[in-house]
Every structure is written in structure tokens, then in C-alpha cells.
Design a protein around this motif. Structure first.
Motif, PDB file in Angstrom:
ATOM      1  N   CYS A  32      -2.124  10.508  -7.537  1.00 43.31           N
ATOM      2  CA  CYS A  32      -1.371   9.293  -7.831  1.00 43.31           C
ATOM      3  C   CYS A  32      -0.606   8.864  -6.585  1.00 43.31           C
ATOM      4  O   CYS A  32      -0.433   9.647  -5.643  1.00 43.31           O
ATOM      5  CB  CYS A  32      -0.413   9.480  -9.013  1.00 43.31           C
ATOM      6  SG  CYS A  32       0.730  10.873  -8.835  1.00 43.31           S
ATOM      7  N   GLY A  33      -0.144   7.618  -6.574  1.00 46.45           N
ATOM      8  CA  GLY A  33       0.588   7.133  -5.417  1.00 46.45           C
ATOM      9  C   GLY A  33       1.212   5.774  -5.663  1.00 46.45           C
ATOM     10  O   GLY A  33       0.865   5.076  -6.619  1.00 46.45           O
ATOM     11  N   VAL A  34       2.146   5.423  -4.785  1.00 41.62           N
ATOM     12  CA  VAL A  34       2.828   4.136  -4.875  1.00 41.62           C
ATOM     13  C   VAL A  34       3.023   3.616  -3.463  1.00 41.62           C
ATOM     14  O   VAL A  34       3.256   4.385  -2.524  1.00 41.62           O
ATOM     15  CB  VAL A  34       4.182   4.284  -5.624  1.00 41.62           C
ATOM     16  CG1 VAL A  34       5.081   5.301  -4.949  1.00 41.62           C
ATOM     17  CG2 VAL A  34       4.889   2.947  -5.762  1.00 41.62           C
ATOM     18  N   ALA A  35       2.896   2.301  -3.278  1.00 43.54           N
ATOM     19  CA  ALA A  35       3.132   1.658  -1.979  1.00 43.54           C
ATOM     20  C   ALA A  35       4.010   0.437  -2.178  1.00 43.54           C
ATOM     21  O   ALA A  35       3.875  -0.291  -3.171  1.00 43.54           O
ATOM     22  CB  ALA A  35       1.806   1.248  -1.332  1.00 43.54           C
ATOM     23  N   VAL A  36       4.908   0.207  -1.231  1.00 39.91           N
ATOM     24  CA  VAL A  36       5.756  -0.984  -1.227  1.00 39.91           C
ATOM     25  C   VAL A  36       5.686  -1.621   0.153  1.00 39.91           C
ATOM     26  O   VAL A  36       5.324  -0.984   1.148  1.00 39.91           O
ATOM     27  CB  VAL A  36       7.228  -0.645  -1.574  1.00 39.91           C
ATOM     28  CG1 VAL A  36       7.328  -0.102  -2.989  1.00 39.91           C
ATOM     29  CG2 VAL A  36       7.805   0.350  -0.574  1.00 39.91           C
ATOM     30  N   LEU A  37       6.045  -2.890   0.206  1.00 35.86           N
ATOM     31  CA  LEU A  37       6.080  -3.598   1.481  1.00 35.86           C
ATOM     32  C   LEU A  37       7.456  -3.446   2.119  1.00 35.86           C
ATOM     33  O   LEU A  37       8.484  -3.643   1.454  1.00 35.86           O
ATOM     34  CB  LEU A  37       5.756  -5.080   1.283  1.00 35.86           C
ATOM     35  CG  LEU A  37       4.281  -5.396   1.013  1.00 35.86           C
ATOM     36  CD1 LEU A  37       4.105  -6.880   0.704  1.00 35.86           C
ATOM     37  CD2 LEU A  37       3.399  -4.997   2.200  1.00 35.86           C
ATOM     38  N   GLY A  38       7.451  -3.105   3.403  1.00 37.40           N
ATOM     39  CA  GLY A  38       8.687  -3.028   4.174  1.00 37.40           C
ATOM     40  C   GLY A  38       8.601  -3.938   5.385  1.00 37.40           C
ATOM     41  O   GLY A  38       7.602  -4.644   5.597  1.00 37.40           O
TER      42      GLY A  38
END
Length: 605
Positions: A32-38
Motif C-alpha cells: 500500500c502507499g500514499v502520495a501527495v503533491l509538495g
């Protein structure tokens, strides 16, 4: 099979993304994983443990963002490793999550490598990421539109790009994707359940749609690139945690929920009215001369049971096909056949593909037996019967199966009634049997302590045979499937009369032989088959009706069912087989609710 969640908001969206994964984890838990914009582009956290571990990582890192995507994976291309876990990046500019299988990924990968793209994973998903990146010219929506035109196979995707910090773009073909409409924030997910509580307004994307969610709104284009409007529905998708209560696992809880689930599935008024299946069901039923049942796994065994009921009660020829095989062989279509699809989720890719194939052959009369009213399968069929199993979290199906059986029995009696093969007295008896079924099941559940004692012995075995005859052969198949699914014991099922045609060679004192022995017309034949096992030193474990005159003796153990239940006996007899598999798995220490290599909703071929 995998889970997708995406969001654009003015608040930290990571808790929403992770909680969405928690709710969808039963669909895939290899990674599983999560990504956000920075400010510098997308950032991600990935792991090969469970969502709870991912949650702990994000909290420890103070991982935050207002735009992001997340994913829980069931591995297809590439092993369940960190490098293959989603989100997948392209050039540290773009991140993507993907459900489905891209069939032409090898040729696309070769073309992208020729353009200088390097691949860090074994996934087909990375091909989509690089393809979109190669087409990006400042408009992520347009790049995704261009990319999906080159994809062959099934997909649901959610994509973010560093140059568009308040945008998530999604697309779907063959895998479900829904848009959630919030207030100053919007969502994408593979199931409305994932973001329930954040919004109750959802639009279900259609085949080939591409969508864009921003803070201000949602844009959707159809497969031809034209602007499209999709109906927004108020969906009360239950999003709260499902409490285990006194139970050790969800599977055990769901086994004991079967009396309630079956009671909820049986219509309160006339249980054999054609209108239960749709407004025009009577007209459809009057025009058919056969049935074709399409399903996979446990649902396929429900279909095999239904064949006995429909041909016996309604006198209509019924064929049952494994959905994953049906579309790949030459068959003889019959436009007067009713095509019945069975699926708990209504998103089973093989069954949906088989349904579409049957429709393409000119079989327009279709019926879905399903547990999810908003599913793709229900939208595709002319008629439908919704079971009321409620949310089933354990990967190994229990209450979904028995409610499917109830629905199919109702179909059999309804068709028999319309054709004049069911008298008023028979209809009243069938209705009485149905109404009493929840109470009868409670009596079967009371056998749990005796079954636990058997599980102590089964836990030390590595192989098992299951036997049944007639109506109960599919139940033996289901019992063997349950045992192998969650205990990892190799188990096979046979019609008992087939023992002497090969399987008897496997019988030794080390091979437990589970026998489903109702007091029906085949009981004496079954007793002879059991003697064949005893003569070879095999040990029998028999679930027998109270009046079957089978008693425990040397080489044979008997658990007596509370009552004989006639045509509905399969629904009662499968429950102790569920309990046997469950308690055997507990003794062996396996992960009962999330067995290895499996997932709940199989949305890939």
C-alpha cells in the motif's frame, strides 16, 4: 481487486486517503502507499505491510498534503515489493495509482524505453505513468486522454502532476471508479465506501470516461472526448468501522450473521413474485426457454446448486459456466436464454466480461444476483435481485454465498410457479421453509463446539477430500474451497459416486474424508460410497441429518444436523463446512480474514 482513493481539498488530506485504504484493504493487501503533491513535486510513503503500518509511518513523518492519491495493491505484474508498490512515479513529476491489467504493456514499455524512459518497477502501471508523462504539455487531463487511447486492457487510474497542484485526473475502463462531490473538496475512489462520511454525493464514471477533480468542481469527458454529465446520486455508503464484537475474526462474525442476512434477503411479502426481479420480469420470464448462469469461485458453486433447483422445480434447462472460461470458447448462443450473473461485489471482471460477451452474441435477457446495488453488473443487466448480506469483509465468502442461494431458490420457485409446475400447496410449503430458515440456521450454528473438536484433528493434516451427491455436491466443492482458502490445506471435492473412478487411490488413514450426508433420495447410495472409504482405512467425518441412521464408529465420526431441510438443505449443510474451515485455520495460525495471495473483489482477469 485493488483500492484507489484520491482527493483535492483545502485541508490535510492524508488521514482521508489512509482511512479510505483501511476500508478497502480487504480488496488487496500485498502492499500500500500514499502520495501527495509538495513544492518540489510528489512525495510518497509506501510499504509491504498492512494499512495500519502505513498510517503509523505517515503520522511519524508528519506526512501531509492537500492533494493526493493512495492505493492498496493485489499484485499482478511484479512481486509485492516496495519498488512495485503504488503510487508509481515518472521522472519525479507525476504519480499514478492503477487498478487493472494493461495487456499491451510490453510493446508500450519497449517504445518508452526507446524514448529514454527508465523503469524502476516490474509493473504494467509504470508504463502508464511514463506514457502520460511523455504526452504532458501542461494539461494533465489532455495527457491522460491521449494515454488511455493507447491502452489495451482494464484500468482505473488516478494521477497527479507537480505542475497542477490542486488537480487529480482519473480514468476508467473495465475497473470501477467513482467521483465524490464535497464542499470545497472533491474525491475519486474505486468504491464510494472509501470516502463515505466526507461526502454522500457520488457519480459513477462510465466505460472510457476521463475526469478531473479540483477544488472548484469536476470535469468529465466520455471515451470520444466529448464533455459528459454523469448523474449524481445520494449514496449512504456506510463508512464507519465494523465492530468485531465478541468475535475473533470478521469471517466468524459473518458466519454468525447468516440468519439475519438470510432473513433480510427473503422478501417480506410474496417471496415468489416475478416483480421482485424487475418491472418487466414477468414478460422476460414468459419468453425464455433456458438459463445460462455465469459466475466465478464461490458464486459459481451457488450457480451449480441453482441448476438442480431450477431444473427440478421449474423444469427449465440450465447451464452453468465458469465466467473466466465462457468468453474464450466457441459456444452456441440462444437468444431465448436468460443469462444470470452472480457476484457478491458486482465488479468481478471475469463475470462482467462474460456477461458482455453473451450480450454481444444476441442474448439480451439478463439478470444479476448481487449484493451491491450500485455495482457495474447491476447497471448492465435487464433484471436484478439484490441480496442483503450487508458488508462482507472476510475474503472467504460466507453470508454472501448463502444469501445468493436464497435468491436463486426464489428464482427457481418463481419460474416454476409461472410455468404451472408449482402448486399452491407446494408454494406454501416453500414459503414456510424460507421463513423458518433463519431459525434453522441458528440450530446449525449451535454445533460450533463439536466442529472445533474436529478442527483440532484437521489442523494437523495437509490434504482432505470432500464428498457430496446431487444437490450437495456443489456444497462439498464450496467446503473444500473454504478449507484451502484460509487454512492452506489442499482439499478437493468429488461427487461421491466418482470415488471409485480415481480419487479412491488417495484414500489412506492420513486422508480425512468429509461427507455431506442429508437424508435424501441418494442417502443409501452415499452410505455405500462411505463404506468404500472405510474399507481402505480412510477416516470419515460426516455431517448427517438427524434421521439418517449414520452413527459414529471406528473410522467414522458423525455430527448430527438439527433437522432435515429438503430442497433447502444445501444452505444448512454449508454452514458447518464454513465453521470447520474457520476453526482449522485458527488452529494453524493463518490470517483468516486476509489469506495469502487472495483479495475480496476480483476486478482483474
Amino acid at each position: 481487486m485493488c483500492g484507489i482513493v484520491g482527493a483535492v481539498a483545502q485541508r490535510n488530506i492524508v488521514p482521508v486517503l489512509v482511512e479510505g485504504l483501511r476500508r478497502l484493504e480487504y480488496r488487496g493487501y500485498d502492499s500500500c502507499g500514499v502520495a501527495v503533491l509538495g513544492a518540489e513535486g510528489p512525495r510518497r510513503v509506501r510499504g509491504t505491510e498492512r494499512v495500519a503500518d502505513l498510517d503509523a509511518q505517515t503520522q511519524e513523518m508528519h506526512f501531509e498534503g492537500v492533494t493526493g492519491i493512495s492505493h492498496t495493491r493485489w499484485a499482478t505484474h511484479g512481486a509485492p515489493t516496495i519498488d512495485n508498490a503504488h503510487p508509481i512515479f515518472s521522472n519525479n513529476a507525476l504519480a499514478i495509482v492503477h487498478n487493472g491489467i494493461i495487456e499491451n504493456y510490453e510493446s508500450l514499455r519497449d517504445a518508452l524505453r526507446a524514448k529514454g524512459y527508465q523503469f524502476a518497477s516490474q509493473t504494467d502501471t509504470e508504463v502508464i505513468a511514463h506514457l502520460i508523462h511523455s504526452l504532458y504539455r501542461g494539461d494533465l487531463f489532455a495527457a491522460v486522454q491521449g494515454a488511455v487511447r493507447e491502452l489495451h486492457g482494464a484500468y482505473a487510474i488516478a494521477v497527479i502532476h507537480k505542475d497542477q497542484p490542486h488537480t487529480v485526473v482519473g480514468a476508467r475502463a473495465g475497473s470501477p471508479l467513482v467521483v465524490g462531490y464535497g464542499k470545497g473538496e472533491n474525491f475519486l475512489a474505486s468504491d464510494a465506501l472509501a470516502v463515505a462520511g466526507n461526502t454522500d454525493r457520488f457519480a459513477y464514471l462510465e466505460e472510457g470516461d476521463v475526469c478531473e477533480i479540483t477544488l472548484d468542481g469536476v470535469r468529465i469527458a466520455d471515451r470520444d472526448g466529448h464533455a459528459a454529465q454523469r448523474a449524481v446520486h445520494a449514496v449512504q455508503a456506510y463508512g464507519g468501522a465494523v465492530e468485531l464484537g465478541p468475535y475473533r475474526h470478521y469471517m466468524q462474525k459473518e458466519i454468525f450473521e447468516q440468519p439475519r442476512a438470510i432473513g433480510d434477503t427473503i422478501p417480506a411479502a410474496d417471496p415468489f413474485g416475478a416483480d421482485l426481479f424487475g418491472a418487466n420480469a414477468r414478460e422476460v420470464f414468459d419468453g425464455i426457454d433456458s438459463l445460462l448462469i455465469l459466475a466465478c469461485g464461490t458464486s459459481y458453486y451457488a450457480g451449480l446448486t441453482a441448476k438442480y433447483w431450477i431444473e427440478s422445480i421449474a423444469k427449465i434447462r440450465t447451464d452453468v459456466e465458469i465466467a473466466s472460461e465462457y468468453r474464450y470458447r466457441d459456444s452456441v448462443p440462444n437468444p431465448r436464454s436468460l443469462v444470470v450473473t452472480i457476484s457478491q461485489s458486482g465488479e468481478t471482471a471475469d463475470t462482467i466480461a462474460a456477461l458482455k460477451h453473451a450480450q454481444s452474441l444476441g442474448m439480451k435477457h439478463t439478470l444479476a444476483v448481487c449484493n451491491v446495488a450500485t455495482s457495474a453488473m447491476v447497471q448492465l443487466t435487464e433484471l436484478k435481485f439484490l441480496t442483503h448480506a450487508g458488508r462482507e469483509i472476510g475474503v472467504a465468502s460466507t453470508k454472501a454465498f448463502t444469501t445468493q442461494l436464497v435468491a436463486l431458490f426464489i428464482l427457481a420457485v418463481t419460474l416454476g410457479k409461472l410455468r404451472g409446475h408449482v402448486s399452491d400447496a407446494q408454494e406454501a410449503e416453500y414459503q414456510k421453509l424460507l421463513r423458518h430458515l433463519p431459525a434453522a440456521l441458528n440450530g446449525v450454528l449451535a454445533l460450533e463446539p463439536q466442529i472445533i473438536a474436529w478442527a483440532d484433528e484437521f489442523a494437523r493434516k495437509e490434504n482432505a477430500l470432500f464428498l457430496g451427491r446431487g444437490l450437495h455436491y456443489p456444497i462439498a466443492l464450496e467446503g473444500a474451497l473454504k478449507l484451502k482458502e484460509i487454512s492452506y490445506i489442499h482439499a478437493e471435492a468429488y461427487p461421491a459416486g466418482e470415488l471409485k473412478h480415481g480419487p479412491l487411490a488417495l484414500v489412506t488413514e492420513a486422508m480425512p474424508v468429509v461427507t455431506v450426508a442429508p437424508n435424501d433420495a441418494l442417502l443409501e447410495k452415499l452410505k455405500s460410497n462411505m463404506q468404500e472409504v472405510r474399507a481402505r482405512g480412510g477416516k470419515l467425518y460426516v455431517f448427517a441429518d438427524a434421521d439418517s441412521h449414520i452413527v459414529s464408529d471406528d473410522g467414522i465420526q458423525v455430527i448430527r444436523m438439527p433437522e432435515h431441510y429438503g430442497l433447502l438443505s444445501p444452505i444448512l449443510h454449508v454452514v458447518p463446512l464454513q465453521l470447520l474451515a474457520y476453526h482449522t485455520a485458527c488452529k494453524r495460525g493463518t490470517d483468516v480474514d486476509k489469506p495469502r495471495n487472495l483479495a475480496k473483489s476480483v476486478t482483474v482477469e
